[in-house]
Design a protein around this motif. Structure first.
Motif, PDB file in Angstrom:
ATOM      1  N   ILE A  97      -9.013   3.258   3.208  1.00 32.68           N
ATOM      2  CA  ILE A  97      -8.436   2.081   4.135  1.00 32.68           C
ATOM      3  C   ILE A  97      -8.810   0.999   3.900  1.00 32.68           C
ATOM      4  N   GLN A  98      -8.386   0.250   2.384  1.00 31.95           N
ATOM      5  CA  GLN A  98      -9.245  -0.872   2.858  1.00 31.95           C
ATOM      6  C   GLN A  98      -7.945  -2.102   3.273  1.00 31.95           C
ATOM      7  N   SER A  99      -7.683  -3.091   4.453  1.00 29.12           N
ATOM      8  CA  SER A  99      -7.105  -3.918   4.938  1.00 29.12           C
ATOM      9  C   SER A  99      -6.962  -5.393   5.158  1.00 29.12           C
ATOM     10  N   ASN A 100      -6.408  -5.981   5.426  1.00 29.60           N
ATOM     11  CA  ASN A 100      -6.359  -7.908   5.362  1.00 29.60           C
ATOM     12  C   ASN A 100      -5.416  -8.380   6.489  1.00 29.60           C
ATOM     13  N   ASP A 137     -12.446  -1.638   6.770  1.00 33.72           N
ATOM     14  CA  ASP A 137     -12.700  -0.532   5.838  1.00 33.72           C
ATOM     15  C   ASP A 137     -12.799   0.522   6.040  1.00 33.72           C
ATOM     16  N   SER A 171     -10.029  -7.466   9.427  1.00 33.20           N
ATOM     17  CA  SER A 171     -10.006  -6.350   8.216  1.00 33.20           C
ATOM     18  C   SER A 171     -10.837  -5.392   8.537  1.00 33.20           C
ATOM     19  N   SER A 201      -2.596  -6.527  12.711  1.00 34.71           N
ATOM     20  CA  SER A 201      -2.055  -8.036  12.585  1.00 34.71           C
ATOM     21  C   SER A 201      -3.427  -9.119  12.944  1.00 34.71           C
ATOM     22  N   HIS A 210      -1.265   0.577  -3.274  1.00 33.68           N
ATOM     23  CA  HIS A 210      -0.963  -0.691  -3.041  1.00 33.68           C
ATOM     24  C   HIS A 210       0.529  -0.890  -2.221  1.00 33.68           C
ATOM     25  N   MET A 256      -2.930  -4.693   1.998  1.00 34.43           N
ATOM     26  CA  MET A 256      -3.176  -2.859   2.307  1.00 34.43           C
ATOM     27  C   MET A 256      -3.784  -2.270   0.854  1.00 34.43           C
ATOM     28  N   THR A 257      -4.677  -1.629   0.863  1.00 34.43           N
ATOM     29  CA  THR A 257      -4.772  -0.174  -0.229  1.00 34.43           C
ATOM     30  C   THR A 257      -5.379   1.081  -0.221  1.00 34.43           C
ATOM     31  N   SER A 275      -6.413   0.395  11.289  1.00 38.32           N
ATOM     32  CA  SER A 275      -6.412  -0.066   9.218  1.00 38.32           C
ATOM     33  C   SER A 275      -5.141  -0.503   8.684  1.00 38.32           C
ATOM     34  N   VAL A 276      -4.488   0.798   9.902  1.00 40.21           N
ATOM     35  CA  VAL A 276      -2.844   0.427   8.700  1.00 40.21           C
ATOM     36  C   VAL A 276      -1.893  -0.365   9.892  1.00 40.21           C
TER      37      VAL A 276
END
Length: 569
Positions: free
Chosen positions: A565-568, A29, A27, A15, A527, A532-533, A11-12
């Motif tokens: 953690i949310q990432s796209n 979550d 993505s 890519s 953010h 990513m948040t 999640s970190v």
């Protein structure tokens, strides 16, 4: 196995990459929660006050590969519990059993699942999707399997979806078995069990460009599972086998071929009489007594219509509905936590309570709503609305023992200035019961304001309601509820949010962390970039009913800590 640590790392660091000649995007979550138990283990509260506290890691990862006309997608879900066991008199005890009823995992405190998988091909004549898909016809009265993250519902149809287009004509066919998510993304996970599938097959034809009109017709067939077993058909595939009504579930038992058939049509008109029009009508043929509760098949029907007029700076929207025995189709899937049909409710879903949710899901209701929005300049738009319903269903979810007439006026507005924006609503709902049973009454108001304090961006949200009951067989106490949040963002990177909930509603199964009725919490948002948040939460919030898109769920309260953690990419 995809480990907990690995998913958090992904999640970190995930890519977009090139894979097999196409683009692969990821993505994630992920959420780590620490649950504080309201009470300790009986008899050991003083020695081990935090014995029943436990931790939960939930991770959801979506992968999408695309190349030309092809797309392939997967969703992996994982849940793991920590500090979930202890020894009592040398016997290993589990606080929460994670999996049960046909769901297997090699780990007693963890479960990993390939939740969704699909392949899609786009061509000049249409699209074909195999695997997991969503499906909705018209306004959702005949079929409405859509993602509804507001109430943590993500049930798909595992089968196929085909759309064929030719000129102004479109034909859509869907079929398969419902695939209910096992892992809850926003709610506690325990006693997870295998899917109980519903077999759905549907067909819809649309004709556009008939002057100002568009016409559609559709049909859907349903076969629901009860307590199911499986059998092998000639192809060797396993299919769910519904039990005979009132009988036991045994492989090879007789089955009813279908539980329900739904057929309907939609008509949309643009600019006719200076207005835009929409109308849908559906007929429900309930073939199983498990749905309608009688020995002879019964018909239900649903009619929904809307008309929008634009008069100068004003917009006038008029809606009406008549639903009879339509919610019976949700009888069995609702026990699984989702619905297969969900039409426009005309309700203000922000203020639905345990009582008014019965009208939202009524099997005999007629209603309408008028809303007028009037622009004042370029920034301010006030509105007024009035809803009126006649609910004649009794029993079931209803607290009342007689039909009722519901009035619900609401007024509000929105303002979008260069630096200050606000949205406000206030209303009064009155459910007048026939006879000498009085009326349920609710006054409610909410406001959300965005404004600067120096260089800081600030958001303040507050809502409150006062509910008074009519006469009930088991009389409930009147109650008050409120929620307040204050968010302060000193930069685009950091945000601090303070929360406060209050509820003295005796029906909700939670207690506050400040007092019995008062809850407090804080959350920090980081953010790192647009993709990513990270959020860190500590405190408590109240339980309660939440509705979105015509679907309601009783969501549990929470006390403890949470990092997500949310990432796209």
């Amino acid at each position: 196995m995809i480990s907990c640590a690995a998913i958090l790392l992904l999640s970190v660091n995930a890519s977009a990459v090139e894979f097999a000649g196409g683009g692969l995007s990821i993505s994630t979550d992920s959420e780590f929660r620490y649950f504080q138990a309201a009470e300790g283990l009986e008899g050991f509260e003083k020695e081990f006050p935090n014995l029943l506290d436990y931790m939960e890691l939930v991770a959801r990862q979506n992968l999408l590969w695309a190349k030309g006309d092809w797309q392939v997608g997967t969703q992996w879900d994982e849940v793991a519990l920590f500090s979930n066991r202890y020894y009592l008199d040398d016997v290993l005890m589990y606080e929460h059993e994670l999996v049960t009823e046909g769901l297997r995992s090699p780990w007693p405190d963890a479960y990993v699942n390939l939740e969704k998988i699909w392949v899609k091909r786009s061509t000049p004549w249409g699209t074909v999707q195999v695997g997991d898909t969503y499906a909705s016809f018209g306004r959702g009265l005949a079929l409405n399997l859509v993602r509804n993250t507001d109430v943590d519902i993500d049930t798909t149809l595992r089968g196929f979806r085909t759309s064929v287009e030719h000129g102004d004509f479109e034909l859509t066919a869907v079929g398969g078995l419902t695939n209910q998510q096992q892992v809850q993304q926003d709610n506690p996970n325990y006693l997870l069990r295998a899917n109980r599938h519903t077999l759905i097959a549907g067909l819809r034809a649309d004709r556009y460009g008939l002057g100002p009109a568009s016409l559609g017709v559709h049909g859907v067939a349903y076969r629901f599972s009860r307590e199911v077993d499986t059998f092998l058909d000639a192809s060797g595939l396993k299919w769910p086998q519904p039990c005979v009504s009132g009988g036991d579930c045994e492989p090879g038992a007789d089955t009813e071929p279908l539980d329900a058939l739904v057929g309907g049509a939609t008509l949309e008109l643009f600019g006719v009489g200076g207005m835009d029009w929409f109308v849908e009508g559906d007929v429900f043929h309930h073939m199983s007594s498990d749905l309608y509760g009688g020995e002879d098949p019964e018909l239900g029907y649903a009619v929904y219509g809307s008309a929008a007029a634009y008069v100068g700076a004003a917009t006038i929207l008029v809606e009406g509905k008549r639903y009879v025995d339509t919610e019976r189709l949700n009888t069995l899937p609702a026990l699984e936590g989702y619905e297969v049909v969900s039409g426009p409710t005309l309700e203000d879903e922000r203020v639905i309570t345990e009582d008014s949710s019965a009208a939202l899901n009524s099997n005999d209701i007629t209603g309408g709503r008028v809303r007028v929005d009037r622009a004042v300049g370029d920034q301010l738009t006030p509105y007024v609305s009035m809803a009126l319903y006649r609910d004649t269903e009794e029993g079931g979810l209803h607290f009342n023992e007689t039909p009722e007439t519901i009035f619900h006026p609401v007024a509000g507005g929105e303002f979008f200035g260069e630096k200050v924006q606000w949205i406000a609503n206030a209303g009064y709902r009155h459910d007048e019961r026939d006879g000498d049973y009085g009326a349920d009454r609710m006054a409610h108001a909410d406001v959300a304001v965005d404004f600067p304090i120096g260089s800081y961006h600030t958001e303040f949200i507050v809502d409150a309601r006062r509910f008074s009951w009519g006469e009930n067989a088991n009389q409930q106490a009147d109650f008050n509820e409120s929620s307040i949040s204050l968010g302060i963002a000193p930069s685009d990177t950091w945000t601090l949010v303070l929360y406060n909930d209050y509820s003295d509603n005796p029906l909700i199964p939670s207690e506050g962390n400040l007092t019995e009725a008062l809850y407090g919490a804080m959350e920090v948002h980081y953010h790192s970039n647009a993709a990513m948040t990270v959020k860190a939460f500590y405190g408590a919030y109240k339980a309660g009913i939440r509705c979105a898109g015509g679907q309601c769920r009783n969501l549990p309260g929470f006390e403890g800590a949470r990092v997500s953690i949310q990432s796209n990419f």
